[in-house]
Scaffold this active site. Structure first.
Site, PDB file in Angstrom:
ATOM      1  N   ARG A  15       0.831  -1.200   0.000  1.00 15.41           N
ATOM      2  CA  ARG A  15       0.000   0.000   0.000  1.00 15.41           C
ATOM      3  C   ARG A  15       0.872   1.258   0.000  1.00 15.41           C
ATOM      4  O   ARG A  15       2.065   1.198   0.259  1.00 15.41           O
ATOM      5  CB  ARG A  15      -0.912   0.011   1.243  1.00 15.41           C
ATOM      6  CG  ARG A  15      -1.989  -1.044   1.225  1.00 15.41           C
ATOM      7  CD  ARG A  15      -2.714  -1.152   2.565  1.00 15.41           C
ATOM      8  NE  ARG A  15      -1.882  -1.788   3.584  1.00 15.41           N
ATOM      9  CZ  ARG A  15      -2.274  -2.011   4.845  1.00 15.41           C
ATOM     10  NH1 ARG A  15      -3.481  -1.628   5.228  1.00 15.41           N
ATOM     11  NH2 ARG A  15      -1.459  -2.599   5.700  1.00 15.41           N
ATOM     12  N   LYS A  75       2.023   1.619   7.451  1.00 15.54           N
ATOM     13  CA  LYS A  75       2.409   0.786   8.593  1.00 15.54           C
ATOM     14  C   LYS A  75       3.449   1.500   9.452  1.00 15.54           C
ATOM     15  O   LYS A  75       4.092   2.452   9.032  1.00 15.54           O
ATOM     16  CB  LYS A  75       2.979  -0.558   8.108  1.00 15.54           C
ATOM     17  CG  LYS A  75       1.943  -1.444   7.441  1.00 15.54           C
ATOM     18  CD  LYS A  75       0.778  -1.794   8.348  1.00 15.54           C
ATOM     19  CE  LYS A  75       1.165  -2.741   9.466  1.00 15.54           C
ATOM     20  NZ  LYS A  75       0.029  -3.049  10.361  1.00 15.54           N
ATOM     21  N   TYR A  94      -0.476   3.865  11.030  1.00 11.59           N
ATOM     22  CA  TYR A  94      -0.838   2.830  12.004  1.00 11.59           C
ATOM     23  C   TYR A  94       0.400   2.528  12.848  1.00 11.59           C
ATOM     24  O   TYR A  94       1.483   2.282  12.300  1.00 11.59           O
ATOM     25  CB  TYR A  94      -1.275   1.531  11.304  1.00 11.59           C
ATOM     26  CG  TYR A  94      -2.609   1.600  10.622  1.00 11.59           C
ATOM     27  CD1 TYR A  94      -3.785   1.791  11.351  1.00 11.59           C
ATOM     28  CD2 TYR A  94      -2.718   1.442   9.246  1.00 11.59           C
ATOM     29  CE1 TYR A  94      -5.014   1.839  10.724  1.00 11.59           C
ATOM     30  CE2 TYR A  94      -3.944   1.487   8.608  1.00 11.59           C
ATOM     31  CZ  TYR A  94      -5.095   1.687   9.362  1.00 11.59           C
ATOM     32  OH  TYR A  94      -6.311   1.737   8.730  1.00 11.59           O
ATOM     33  N   ARG A 203     -25.097  -5.584  20.452  1.00  9.40           N
ATOM     34  CA  ARG A 203     -24.441  -5.892  19.187  1.00  9.40           C
ATOM     35  C   ARG A 203     -24.940  -7.224  18.626  1.00  9.40           C
ATOM     36  O   ARG A 203     -25.187  -7.357  17.422  1.00  9.40           O
ATOM     37  CB  ARG A 203     -22.921  -5.935  19.367  1.00  9.40           C
ATOM     38  CG  ARG A 203     -22.138  -6.145  18.071  1.00  9.40           C
ATOM     39  CD  ARG A 203     -22.343  -5.004  17.095  1.00  9.40           C
ATOM     40  NE  ARG A 203     -21.570  -5.210  15.862  1.00  9.40           N
ATOM     41  CZ  ARG A 203     -21.677  -4.455  14.795  1.00  9.40           C
ATOM     42  NH1 ARG A 203     -22.508  -3.424  14.781  1.00  9.40           N
ATOM     43  NH2 ARG A 203     -20.951  -4.708  13.718  1.00  9.40           N
ATOM     44  N   ILE A 269      -3.704  -9.722  15.358  1.00  4.46           N
ATOM     45  CA  ILE A 269      -2.273  -9.897  15.611  1.00  4.46           C
ATOM     46  C   ILE A 269      -1.539  -8.563  15.734  1.00  4.46           C
ATOM     47  O   ILE A 269      -0.535  -8.452  16.451  1.00  4.46           O
ATOM     48  CB  ILE A 269      -1.635 -10.794  14.510  1.00  4.46           C
ATOM     49  CG1 ILE A 269      -0.238 -11.269  14.932  1.00  4.46           C
ATOM     50  CG2 ILE A 269      -1.640 -10.102  13.165  1.00  4.46           C
ATOM     51  CD1 ILE A 269      -0.200 -12.164  16.139  1.00  4.46           C
ATOM     52  N   VAL A 298      -0.840 -13.051   9.686  1.00  9.40           N
ATOM     53  CA  VAL A 298      -0.219 -11.982   8.913  1.00  9.40           C
ATOM     54  C   VAL A 298      -0.641 -10.634   9.491  1.00  9.40           C
ATOM     55  O   VAL A 298      -1.823 -10.367   9.686  1.00  9.40           O
ATOM     56  CB  VAL A 298      -0.600 -12.076   7.423  1.00  9.40           C
ATOM     57  CG1 VAL A 298      -0.084 -10.875   6.651  1.00  9.40           C
ATOM     58  CG2 VAL A 298      -0.047 -13.375   6.832  1.00  9.40           C
TER      59      VAL A 298
END
Length: 364
Positions: A15, A75, A94, A203, A269, A298
């Site tokens: 990205r 990232k 992020y 929810r 993760i 991943v």
């Protein structure tokens, strides 16, 4: 403001943090945009497109970090980038600090301002910069899980949708938020027998009313999860506590309840994972096996579909990038309390409570 867009160098991260259309908007407002050579190529954006939009191309990542007042990424910086981040520089990306002490320590030492996509909030407490990638990751989690259920990939050889005369595969989705909702929709679309578990009754009511008929809801507890595992083929871990480390909902002891060659996909993760046996993997080596159970962990799932995920991400981030560039981070955060919640580390101090709780020894 001088804005830098480095090329992502995390394993198989394809990205880019700004499209040529975004660069054009920023240049139009009087800002200067520097893009690293080939930063957008894997998302379908050539250098020429950025130049046509008014951006300037720089040959190296060092050049981009060296000139920019604000770095916009996808990232978190990896170890080779740590020395490039400098005092007073704004880094907007992020981060997921709570699961990475080395990164946290490096950003504290840098003296930079770390504004994390994942903790920016809307007035209704939704997470506008996490939602688009959660949608992509949720949908891809089932796509990848279905692939690794195939026998040649190490799975048990189950087709999630089944066929006439053969029962469909069973999918358990842990967490009913954006990731879980999208995972359940994808699994249901394939024809699987889907159960989605959450601890929020409102929810669960919403999901029960809006999901296809092959999706059942379940109140989540250790007991109810244990009851589901013996008949489950694919488990999607989709739990999120904003900015904090994810809880372990499946322990190593619980793996023995699953049939051999079942698949776990841990979408949490980035926040440490919601299975005790999870550790980050890459698109180059996505799975590993523990106690006969395949784990797919991943940490940048959307990076595999960059032409979709770059557009989805930048649609959400661009208004914030413009606000930060126009006003500066201090004024922008002062005017927008939801953006202010994105501040995780400011000039050597952890300012986001969940990150501070994750690393008590790093508190200033």
């Amino acid at each position: 403001m001088i804005i830098g867009i480095p090329k992502e160098i995390k394993n198989n991260e394809n990205r880019v943090a700004l499209t040529p259309a975004g660069a054009k908007e920023l240049v139009k407002r009087g800002h200067t945009v520097y893009v690293q050579h080939t930063a957008g190529i894997n998302s379908g954006f050539a250098d020429d497109a950025y130049v046509a939009a008014g951006a300037r191309i720089l040959p190296s990542i060092e050049d981009v970090y060296g000139i920019a007042e604000m770095i916009v990424k996808v990232k978190e910086p990896i170890a080779s980038e740590y020395p490039l981040v400098r005092k007073g520089q704004l880094v907007f990306t992020y981060f997921h600090f709570a699961s990475d002490e080395a990164l946290t320590l490096a950003m504290i030492k840098s003296g930079s301002i770390c504004l994390a996509y994942e903790t920016v909030e809307n007035p209704d407490h939704t997470l506008p910069l996490l939602i688009p990638m959660s949608e992509v990751a949720g949908r891809m989690s089932v796509q990848e899980g279905a692939r690794f259920l195939e026998k040649p990939q190490g799975g048990k050889g189950v087709l999630l949708g089944g066929v006439p005369g053969v029962k469909p595969g069973k999918v358990l989705v842990l967490g009913g938020g954006v990731v879980g909702h999208n995972a359940a929709l994808m699994a249901a679309g394939l024809g699987a027998d889907v159960t989605i578990a959450d601890i929020s009754l409102p929810r669960l009511r919403y999901l029960s009313e809006t999901m296809p008929k092959n999706v059942k809801t379940l109140f989540s507890s250790t007991h109810t999860i244990e009851q589901e595992l013996p008949t489950t083929d694919l488990v999607i871990g989709a739990v999120l506590i904003p900015g904090a480390k994810a809880p372990h909902l499946i322990t190593r002891d619980m793996l023995k309840l699953l049939k051999p060659s079942s698949v776990l996909v841990d979408v949490a993760i980035d926040q440490g994972g919601c299975f005790e046996t999870s550790h980050p993997t890459t698109h180059a080596n996505p799975v590993y096996e523990i106690d006969d159970i395949l784990h797919y962990c991943v940490a940048n799932i959307p990076g595999a579909v960059p032409q979709t995920s770059t557009l989805a991400l930048t649609n959400a981030t661009l208004p914030y990038v413009i606000k930060l560039a126009d006003r500066g981070w201090e004024k922008a955060c002062e005017e927008d309390p939801g953006l202010e919640l994105g501040l995780n580390i400011v000039e050597g101090k952890i300012v986001y409570p969940a990150v501070a709780e994750a690393f008590p020894s790093l508190k200033a």
